[in-house]
Structure formats: C-alpha cells, structure tokens
Motif scaffolding. Structure first.
Motif, PDB file in Angstrom:
ATOM      1  N   VAL A 114      17.746  64.107  71.570  1.00  0.00           N
ATOM      2  CA  VAL A 114      17.512  65.425  70.987  1.00  0.00           C
ATOM      3  C   VAL A 114      16.325  66.077  71.690  1.00  0.00           C
ATOM      4  CG1 VAL A 114      16.865  66.660  68.874  1.00  0.00           C
ATOM      5  CG2 VAL A 114      18.451  64.713  68.770  1.00  0.00           C
ATOM      6  N   GLU A 115      16.475  67.357  72.063  1.00  0.00           N
ATOM      7  CA  GLU A 115      15.393  68.111  72.706  1.00  0.00           C
ATOM      8  C   GLU A 115      15.232  69.453  71.996  1.00  0.00           C
ATOM      9  OE1 GLU A 115      15.441  67.893  77.156  1.00  0.00           O
ATOM     10  OE2 GLU A 115      17.351  66.881  76.808  1.00  0.00           O
ATOM     11  N   ASP A 116      13.970  69.876  71.820  1.00  0.00           N
ATOM     12  CA  ASP A 116      13.717  71.175  71.200  1.00  0.00           C
ATOM     13  C   ASP A 116      13.370  72.201  72.271  1.00  0.00           C
ATOM     14  OD1 ASP A 116      10.982  70.876  71.867  1.00  0.00           O
ATOM     15  OD2 ASP A 116      10.526  69.971  69.928  1.00  0.00           O
ATOM     16  N   ASP A 117      13.109  73.450  71.863  1.00  0.00           N
ATOM     17  CA  ASP A 117      12.880  74.508  72.846  1.00  0.00           C
ATOM     18  C   ASP A 117      11.513  74.420  73.498  1.00  0.00           C
ATOM     19  OD1 ASP A 117      11.297  75.317  70.718  1.00  0.00           O
ATOM     20  OD2 ASP A 117      11.889  77.424  70.837  1.00  0.00           O
ATOM     21  N   GLN A 118      10.643  73.513  73.028  1.00  0.00           N
ATOM     22  CA  GLN A 118       9.340  73.288  73.648  1.00  0.00           C
ATOM     23  C   GLN A 118       9.387  72.164  74.684  1.00  0.00           C
ATOM     24  OE1 GLN A 118       6.721  75.384  72.899  1.00  0.00           O
ATOM     25  NE2 GLN A 118       8.323  76.418  71.702  1.00  0.00           N
ATOM     26  N   GLY A 119      10.562  71.580  74.847  1.00  0.00           N
ATOM     27  CA  GLY A 119      10.707  70.496  75.811  1.00  0.00           C
ATOM     28  C   GLY A 119      10.407  69.120  75.271  1.00  0.00           C
ATOM     29  N   SER A 120      10.119  69.011  73.974  1.00  0.00           N
ATOM     30  CA  SER A 120       9.885  67.690  73.381  1.00  0.00           C
ATOM     31  C   SER A 120      11.193  66.922  73.295  1.00  0.00           C
ATOM     32  CB  SER A 120       9.290  67.815  71.979  1.00  0.00           C
ATOM     33  OG  SER A 120       7.960  68.259  72.029  1.00  0.00           O
ATOM     34  N   ILE A 121      11.087  65.612  73.468  1.00  0.00           N
ATOM     35  CA  ILE A 121      12.229  64.716  73.313  1.00  0.00           C
ATOM     36  C   ILE A 121      12.055  63.935  72.021  1.00  0.00           C
ATOM     37  CG2 ILE A 121      13.199  62.555  74.218  1.00  0.00           C
ATOM     38  CD1 ILE A 121      13.042  63.753  76.974  1.00  0.00           C
ATOM     39  N   TRP A 122      13.156  63.790  71.273  1.00  0.00           N
ATOM     40  CA  TRP A 122      13.140  63.096  69.989  1.00  0.00           C
ATOM     41  C   TRP A 122      14.162  61.966  70.025  1.00  0.00           C
ATOM     42  CZ3 TRP A 122      10.043  65.077  65.884  1.00  0.00           C
ATOM     43  CH2 TRP A 122       9.439  66.310  66.134  1.00  0.00           C
ATOM     44  N   LEU A 123      13.734  60.782  69.594  1.00  0.00           N
ATOM     45  CA  LEU A 123      14.607  59.613  69.539  1.00  0.00           C
ATOM     46  C   LEU A 123      14.508  58.972  68.153  1.00  0.00           C
ATOM     47  CD1 LEU A 123      13.707  57.797  72.898  1.00  0.00           C
ATOM     48  CD2 LEU A 123      15.757  59.145  72.437  1.00  0.00           C
ATOM     49  N   SER A 124      15.617  58.432  67.696  1.00  0.00           N
ATOM     50  CA  SER A 124      15.603  57.657  66.465  1.00  0.00           C
ATOM     51  C   SER A 124      15.371  56.192  66.792  1.00  0.00           C
ATOM     52  CB  SER A 124      16.929  57.806  65.725  1.00  0.00           C
ATOM     53  OG  SER A 124      16.984  56.920  64.622  1.00  0.00           O
ATOM     54  N   ALA A 125      14.399  55.592  66.095  1.00  0.00           N
ATOM     55  CA  ALA A 125      14.137  54.158  66.218  1.00  0.00           C
ATOM     56  C   ALA A 125      14.387  53.493  64.870  1.00  0.00           C
ATOM     57  CB  ALA A 125      12.710  53.897  66.702  1.00  0.00           C
ATOM     58  N   ARG A 126      15.460  53.881  64.244  1.00  0.00           N
ATOM     59  CA  ARG A 126      15.924  53.376  62.951  1.00  0.00           C
ATOM     60  C   ARG A 126      15.012  53.804  61.822  1.00  0.00           C
ATOM     61  NH1 ARG A 126      17.438  47.184  61.432  1.00  0.00           N
ATOM     62  NH2 ARG A 126      15.220  47.106  60.984  1.00  0.00           N
ATOM     63  N   THR A 127      13.854  53.185  61.634  1.00  0.00           N
ATOM     64  CA  THR A 127      12.978  53.542  60.517  1.00  0.00           C
ATOM     65  C   THR A 127      11.857  54.482  60.932  1.00  0.00           C
ATOM     66  OG1 THR A 127      11.639  51.563  60.888  1.00  0.00           O
ATOM     67  CG2 THR A 127      13.444  51.395  59.311  1.00  0.00           C
ATOM     68  N   THR A 128      11.794  54.846  62.210  1.00  0.00           N
ATOM     69  CA  THR A 128      10.821  55.833  62.679  1.00  0.00           C
ATOM     70  C   THR A 128      11.527  56.795  63.630  1.00  0.00           C
ATOM     71  OG1 THR A 128      10.117  54.507  64.598  1.00  0.00           O
ATOM     72  CG2 THR A 128       8.907  54.200  62.521  1.00  0.00           C
ATOM     73  N   ILE A 129      10.889  57.948  63.858  1.00  0.00           N
ATOM     74  CA  ILE A 129      11.344  58.917  64.835  1.00  0.00           C
ATOM     75  C   ILE A 129      10.265  59.029  65.903  1.00  0.00           C
ATOM     76  CG2 ILE A 129      11.951  61.324  65.268  1.00  0.00           C
ATOM     77  CD1 ILE A 129      14.098  59.874  63.732  1.00  0.00           C
ATOM     78  N   ARG A 130      10.661  58.978  67.172  1.00  0.00           N
ATOM     79  CA  ARG A 130       9.715  59.065  68.279  1.00  0.00           C
ATOM     80  C   ARG A 130       9.834  60.436  68.948  1.00  0.00           C
ATOM     81  NH1 ARG A 130       8.008  53.717  69.189  1.00  0.00           N
ATOM     82  NH2 ARG A 130       8.506  52.598  67.254  1.00  0.00           N
ATOM     83  N   GLN A 131       8.678  61.044  69.238  1.00  0.00           N
ATOM     84  CA  GLN A 131       8.637  62.363  69.861  1.00  0.00           C
ATOM     85  C   GLN A 131       7.764  62.312  71.101  1.00  0.00           C
ATOM     86  OE1 GLN A 131       6.601  65.350  67.566  1.00  0.00           O
ATOM     87  NE2 GLN A 131       7.140  67.036  68.955  1.00  0.00           N
ATOM     88  N   LEU A 132       8.285  62.785  72.235  1.00  0.00           N
ATOM     89  CA  LEU A 132       7.532  62.872  73.486  1.00  0.00           C
ATOM     90  C   LEU A 132       7.007  64.292  73.640  1.00  0.00           C
ATOM     91  CD1 LEU A 132       6.593  61.562  76.144  1.00  0.00           C
ATOM     92  CD2 LEU A 132       8.767  62.303  77.158  1.00  0.00           C
ATOM     93  N   VAL A 133       5.673  64.440  73.632  1.00  0.00           N
ATOM     94  CA  VAL A 133       5.032  65.743  73.740  1.00  0.00           C
ATOM     95  C   VAL A 133       3.978  65.673  74.846  1.00  0.00           C
ATOM     96  CG1 VAL A 133       3.773  67.564  72.535  1.00  0.00           C
ATOM     97  CG2 VAL A 133       5.298  66.049  71.256  1.00  0.00           C
ATOM     98  N   ASP A 134       4.142  66.494  75.880  1.00  0.00           N
ATOM     99  CA  ASP A 134       3.150  66.575  76.960  1.00  0.00           C
ATOM    100  C   ASP A 134       2.797  65.188  77.507  1.00  0.00           C
ATOM    101  OD1 ASP A 134       3.028  69.348  76.671  1.00  0.00           O
ATOM    102  OD2 ASP A 134       1.462  69.217  75.151  1.00  0.00           O
ATOM    103  N   GLY A 135       3.808  64.373  77.709  1.00  0.00           N
ATOM    104  CA  GLY A 135       3.599  63.084  78.342  1.00  0.00           C
ATOM    105  C   GLY A 135       3.133  61.973  77.423  1.00  0.00           C
TER     106      GLY A 135
END
Length: 438
Positions: free
Chosen positions: A187-208
C-alpha cells in the motif's frame, strides 16, 4: 481486439488470506489444504517454512547483482505451443524460471514481472529478461516504482531492489524485527509512504525510516480475557479520494473471528470509527475506482454510502459460513465466496454469489467442487472464473464450463500493457505460462 482488466481486483484476495491465517503461530509448517491460509489460493505462496539465508551481513546495503546478466532473453514459447480455447501456452515453467513461482505482477504502467523464490523476470521488448538474477529471503511484493521487496529469514532486515542495487533497512532505519510479513499488495499513499501489514502491527516507511503502528497506537483496543486465547490481525488500505489510511482489525478466538474495529488516519490523527455503531471484525478493505469502499466482516459485506451510513449486505439465505473471498466482475459488481469454516479451516461447504443492486444471485453452489476462486474480466466485458481446477464463464446468472482441468490461482494472474492477461496453470502434469489470446 483490446483487452483490459484491473489488476487491483486480485489484491484484495491476499488480504483475506493473511487475515484468515491469523490463528497460526509465526513459524508453522506448510498449511494443510483445508487451512485458511489456502482459503484464497492453492498456488499463493506464503513461504513460512522455507529455509533461506539472511539478505546481507551488511545492514545498509545488499550485495549488488550487477555481475550477473540483467537482460538475458528467456524462452518465450514452447516448441509446439498448446492452444486451449482462447488461451495459448507461452513457455513451460522449468524452461522459463527457476525456483517456485511466487507472483505475476503488472506495474501501473502495464509492465509485466514474474517473481519466483530465486529470481525475478521482466517482460521487455516482447521477451522475458532477468530483472533480479538471484536473492535470498522471503518475497513480499512490488511497489509502484517496480521495486522488489524481500524480508530476511530472521526478519531483521527488509530490502528493496530497484533493478540495479539493493537498499536495505535494518534496526538503524527503524525496522523492528518480525517474521510476520508475508507476500501482500504493498500500500502506498500520495506522500510516497509505504505501508505493510505485519499481522499485529502496521509498518510505515517515511523518508527512509520505518515506523511501527500497534493496535494501541492507532487507538484500537485488544479483546478482553486471556491473551493466549486470542489472536489479532490488522489490514491496511489507502483511500485516495479522501487521502486517508484505514486500518481494519479482526480478533480471532480459537481460530474463529470475533469482533474487531476500524481506525482512520485523518488530519494527522488516528480516529477509531464504528460501523453503524458496532465494531465488527474487519479482515479486508477494498477501495474501488467508482468511489465505493467495501469492508469484509465475517459473513457480512459492508458498502459505503454518501449518507455516511454503511449499507449492510448480510450472508445470503442458504449460504455457508464466512465470506472468504471478494472479487469484482467486469461491471464492478462484487463476486463473493461464502465458506463453512470450523476453527479456521474453510472450504467445507461453499457457495459463490454476485451482488447486484443489493441482491445476492447464486452463481454456483456446493454441487460444484469448490476451492479458491479467481475472476478475470477481459476487454469485451466477459468474466472468466477459475474455480476448482476448471475454467468457467459467467453467462447471465450461471457459471458455464469452458475448459475442464484448466485453472489458475490469483497470485499467478496479471495483465500486461497490451491488456492481455497472463497466468500459470498445470495441464497434463506440465506447468506452463499461458496468456489470453482471443
């Protein structure tokens, strides 16, 4: 003839697969055929028990693969390609790619990729060429920039291959160790962040840097009672019209869904949101181009409305159990598979329905041998359904058998820049790459 299909219609199925697999521990053997992890696709690979080595001993940069050929033409046709109905075999799998196949992928520009457990190919200038010659780790998926994401065996690093070099993220980049990230739509938003599901948590990549969102940090709540009795999964989706991230929560008690919640990232804050004053299990979220948002909840499908109230589509009369898959036909109408599930084991009794103007229409019942369902729409508005080893077309309100012993799984279906859909299928004990050619 121009063919078109929306590859996003396949993405939702994997989200359901991940949610239904919640009752399994982090390290488990290959699931049995009745395990909910295979409820969506018998060919979908979530290699939880594959022995692989770490991505790299260097946490910031993976070994470059530039010493390997990156544009080696691959076989594009068998000596005598087989033709079955409107489908043509392009290549035998053991001649095309090494390792176990993982995913056919179409990028936003229509470029076609094919990933296995060993390498990644790209369809370039009408030939299959090597895009990533080799890798070690668990394949996760592709992003909109055609980067290949891979998780190390120990979960200490996640890395992206851009066609030339690796970029790896370890603890120094905010990545928290986990082995609970599996193959999924990224999943990617309009700011370029990447979102991943890790089952019980959600991971977001922001500015590296990676951020970890927990159930509590997104203002959702854990179920009451002994924690050992419960398991929880989180699903994430980007809602483009409103520029929001939605997270759905589903709680499982002894393998069966039991309540959950929804939280929306709006104006920089997580806002828990009820669904018509309830907090049901939400194991998948589908945002469609027509503006509709669909929530999958146990045996109920919720549809957004302009009034803000959710339209509730309950399990059709006579249907079995849980809503285990959702697809959309050429007209954008939901196609749903209802399965009887006992302690997370599904596909016991099943029914396949289409939702049209709020009414469920039965397309197939348990008289057809069931299994994972894949729907592909061609450019002429025809719906092809791959089901239980056979290929069908939806004609009116019926499934009409087109080809026996000819079926595929959604992870192995994609649409190229010319609108042709490609898929992997086994015919007469030979597995090949096929495409729609009519």
């Amino acid at each position: 003839m121009n063919y078109s299909a929306n590859p996003k219609q396949f993405c939702l199925l994997l989200l359901i697969l991940l949610a239904l697999a919640a009752c399994r521990p982090e390290a488990t053997p290959e699931p049995e055929p009745t395990d909910p992890a295979t409820a969506v696709s018998t060919q979908a690979s979530t290699p939880t028990a594959t022995a692989v080595t770490s991505l790299s001993t260097n946490p910031t940069q993976l070994p470059s693969a530039t010493s390997h050929p990156t544009n080696t033409p691959m076989p594009t046709a068998t000596p005598s390609p087989r033709q079955l109905g409107p489908f043509t075999e392009v290549a035998l799998m053991d001649e095309l790619i090494t390792g176990s196949w993982q995913k056919l992928h179409s990028s936003p520009t229509g470029d076609l990729f094919f990933a296995s457990t060993n390498e990644v190919l790209r369809f370039d200038d009408n030939e299959w060429a090597v895009y990533l010659p080799e890798y070690n780790g668990r394949f996760i998926g592709f992003d909109s920039q055609d980067r290949v994401w891979v998780l190390s065996e120990d979960g200490a690093e996640i890395a992206a291959w851009d066609g030339n070099t690796w970029q790896a993220f370890g603890t120094e980049a905010g990545w928290e160790v986990t082995t609970s990230v599996y193959q999924q739509p990224i999943v990617e938003d309009d700011q370029g962040s990447i979102w991943l599901s890790a089952r019980t948590t959600i991971r977001q990549l922001v500015d590296g840097r990676w951020q970890t969102h927990t159930i509590e940090s997104v203002n959702l709540t854990l179920p009451d009672g002994d924690a050992s009795d419960w398991d929880t999964t989180l699903a994430v989706a980007y809602i483009q019209p409103t520029n929001e991230i939605w997270i759905g929560q589903c709680n499982f008690l002894t393998g069966n869904p039991s309540g959950g919640g929804l939280s929306i990232l709006r104006d920089g804050a997580w806002q828990p949101t009820t669904i018509n004053d309830t907090s049901p299990c939400i194991w998948a979220i589908a945002a469609r181009d027509d503006g509709n948002i669909w929530l999958l909840s146990e045996n109920t499908l919720y549809q957004s409305s302009q009034s803000g109230e959710w339209i509730r589509h309950d399990e059709p009369e006579g249907a079995y159990g849980l809503l285990t898959s959702l697809d959309f036909d050429a007209q954008g109408r939901p196609l749903a598979n209802f399965s009887e599930c006992i302690q997370g084991h599904c596909h016991i009794q099943e029914d396949y329905f289409r939702l049209d103007d709020g009414q469920w229409t039965l397309l197939a019942d348990d008289e057809i041998e069931f299994g994972p369902v894949t729907n592909v729409a061609d450019g002429d508005g025809n719906d092809w359904v791959f089901l239980a080893g056979n290929t069908y077309q939806i004609v009116g309100d019926e499934l009409v058998l087109a080809l026996e012993n000819f079926s595929t799984a959604w992870t192995n279906t994609a649409v190229d820049a010319d609108g042709r859909f490609w898929f992997v299928v086994t015919v007469d004990d030979e597995t090949g790459l096929w495409r729609f050619t009519e």
